[in-house]
Design a protein around this motif. Sequence first.
Motif, mmCIF file in Angstrom:
data_model
loop_
_atom_site.group_PDB
_atom_site.id
_atom_site.type_symbol
_atom_site.label_atom_id
_atom_site.label_comp_id
_atom_site.label_asym_id
_atom_site.label_seq_id
_atom_site.Cartn_x
_atom_site.Cartn_y
_atom_site.Cartn_z
ATOM 1 N N HIS A 36 5.360 38.763 10.603
ATOM 2 C CA HIS A 36 4.764 38.598 11.930
ATOM 3 C C HIS A 36 4.602 39.955 12.629
ATOM 4 N N TRP A 37 5.587 40.823 12.449
ATOM 5 C CA TRP A 37 5.455 42.155 13.061
ATOM 6 C C TRP A 37 4.268 42.902 12.463
ATOM 7 N N LEU A 38 4.096 42.795 11.165
ATOM 8 C CA LEU A 38 2.965 43.477 10.531
ATOM 9 C C LEU A 38 1.648 42.970 11.124
ATOM 10 N N ARG A 39 1.565 41.665 11.329
ATOM 11 C CA ARG A 39 0.345 41.086 11.907
ATOM 12 C C ARG A 39 0.133 41.574 13.338
ATOM 13 N N ALA A 40 1.221 41.638 14.099
ATOM 14 C CA ALA A 40 1.115 42.093 15.487
ATOM 15 C C ALA A 40 0.642 43.540 15.546
#
Length: 568
Positions: free
Chosen positions: A505-509
């Motif tokens: 999720h952090w990578l997507r953000a």
Amino acid sequence: MSPLSSRPSRSFRLARAAGAACLALLPLAGCERAAPSGGDAATGGTVVIAAAAEPSSLLPVLSTLPQAAAIYTQLFDRLAELDSTLNTVGDAGFQPRLAKSWEWARDSLSVRFALDPRARWHDGKPVTARDVAFSFRLTTDPRLDSPVAPLLANVDSISAPDSATAVLWFARRSPQQFFDAVYHLYVLPEHLLRGVAPGQLATSAFARQPVGSGRFRFGRWERAQRVELEAVSDHWRGRPSLDRLVWAFAPDFGTATIRLLGGDADFLENLRPETLGEMSRNRALRLVPYPSLDYGFLQFNLRAADGSGAAHPLFADRELRRALTMGVDRERVVRNVFDSLAYAAVGPVPRAIFPDWKQLKQIPYDVGRARTLLDSLGWSDADGDGVRERGGVPLAFSVVVPTSSQIRQRLASQVQDQLRALGARVTVEPLDIGVFVERLNDRRFDAAMGGWKTDPSPANIRQTWGMIGARTTGGSNYGSYESTVFDAAVDSALNASAPARSRAHWLRAYQTIVDDAPAIWLFEPRLVAGAHRRIRLQGLRADGWWAELDRWSIPLGERIGRDRIGVR
């Protein structure tokens, strides 16, 4: 843990008097090295820290700025302290501090802290659970308008069933709920503050002479000159090795550097490239690299610079922001300004807290593609003056820069030169730091040369780049970037229990915000401190070089005159 200091001998008291005279002249002249004599081998010494900025407050509820945190973390304690792993998930990364232990409720919505019965305020009063509950109420009181309050949003309340037990109640479960609550809450003395109106705290007598529970107590504060802290000789966690800490404030970085080179100061937290050569040739000093949680950027204001809240005529356009980003060779900018003391930033996150940073796809430096994109958007130089126009509006904007930072001024100049080649006219607007901050808060700017020092948790990105930071009064998302996709990915990352899912999720953000280009991500510094060789440094951590300042020491045989002042 250090033993308590013994009563000073006569010869020690004489040396102490001489040292005191030397310290009084500290801003004007250095102290010559004194021959080793007497004293306590385990304790003693003064560390003078050169600082180019003076904090406006020494209270943790009133400031989160590094120059204030370096001082108030020596005066005040948290319930538990983050260790050097900087692990913000769960409570495994925390060690007891004011609390000797804690126990989770079965539903994970509360934690019961057992306070250490030895804990005392510097006036001798015991630290109680009422102090903990009071500190939370004060920090979150709207009348105080504390910058810390939004960081405690997940704490519903704190109760004190007895003097030794504080129960912290959460609004919701999350993997970082312990960190969010404990890391941001410093405990303050209720018995000294209950009569102070929250709105008057900044100007109260306590703010000028704070009373804490840490291993150093407040000594004195001479505005624009220095702050002095003294070791608490009978501290319940053991005496610190040093006798005294002094922050010597300089009007600018150059003066702070001269004080370190001349021996008037012992430590300077962040050296500049142009000073490294002279520092390395000074045999009394050494260079000390340490990790960083800082990053810097050129931030675009997506709203009109008149503060009206209307869309900005240039930067509301995502594709224009991407074109400008393509036109800046960030690697070259960083090399020209920092030499080898910084990396090109990867986004709104330092590498130290985002191990997957290499997976982020950056907007490439490509002047040809940038020109093609600008052409396709209708920006062309029809009159041949070197500046593109569209519908009579020139591709021109200003960049506000604080005059207190030569680094940011040089960065702005570098970006200005590179964007000129694209047909953009950039005006650099130097501002006094107070005016600079005011303009950011009021959203009255086109673009700003900014920087953030994050805490070990990435959660604070909601304040700096999330919708809540853009829409709330006093929010720190000065450029008003808003993305529901970004916000949703951040929320998912913070609420994911499985580390792998959280990282995804952090990578997507981060990929979302890098692609949207609300800023040109410029630099991530590789910090290097300058320190006197006689000082044994401990734990210069990424979240604050001062985190283990109470463990610094100076061997008896290497002490100089100001090390012999002792504790009053």
